[in-house]
Design a protein around this motif. Sequence first.
Motif, PDB file in Angstrom:
ATOM      1  N   THR A  27      -1.050   4.379   2.749  1.00  0.00           N
ATOM      2  CA  THR A  27      -1.768   3.420   2.046  1.00  0.00           C
ATOM      3  C   THR A  27      -1.958   4.091   0.876  1.00  0.00           C
ATOM      4  N   LYS A  28      -2.236   3.004  -0.077  1.00  0.00           N
ATOM      5  CA  LYS A  28      -2.124   2.999  -1.724  1.00  0.00           C
ATOM      6  C   LYS A  28      -1.731   4.390  -2.494  1.00  0.00           C
ATOM      7  N   GLU A  88       1.477   1.076   2.791  1.00  0.00           N
ATOM      8  CA  GLU A  88       1.056   0.224   3.805  1.00  0.00           C
ATOM      9  C   GLU A  88       2.496  -0.230   4.265  1.00  0.00           C
TER      10      GLU A  88
END
Length: 194
Positions: A141-142, A165
């Motif tokens: 994820t970020k 991502e």
Amino acid sequence: MDRYVTGSVIRRLRESKNMTQEGLAQKLHVSSKAVSKWETGQGLPDVSLLEPLAQALDISVIELFSGENIRNQNRAGNMLRERFYVCPVCGNVIQASGEAVISCCGITLPPLEAEDPDEEHLLRIEEVEDEYFVTVEHPMTKAHYLSFFAALSDQGAQLVKLYPEGSAEARFKRNRVKWLLTYCNHHGLFRVKV
């Protein structure tokens, strides 16, 4: 920059070079009284003197700020002395083949310390022809992600930069690879012997 060179650092570095206050003052075209004031904390060298001061003490300006005299002794190319640095601001990954003072985005970066992987960072290594295919089941994820994979051999390092991502996988030529590494932006650097 949140640090400035201190008098104790100047004194220690000057004495390690067997230099007198007068000798340092002559190299910088200042009075020995000015050097004495710096060393006793009664004054600071002007910013215009930092580069000449570092040169006189035979170190870099970054080393002068950190107070550490770094000398890379890795003349034989030992893969266990490879160091990786990651900038927390921009995510830049920097590799050095030994001791170094590395700075990015105005921050002096510490070298990453490799650990054995835990369950969350376990590297899955598959041999496919002349390559290692490396994956990790890890969030990408970020906010929480793997930043890079690296393969170390006695011939150097192969590095694959990963992005939030994206997928947590990489391919490396197997030729003489001894260690595989990955870096998690929350948990640090992990290393597995192949």
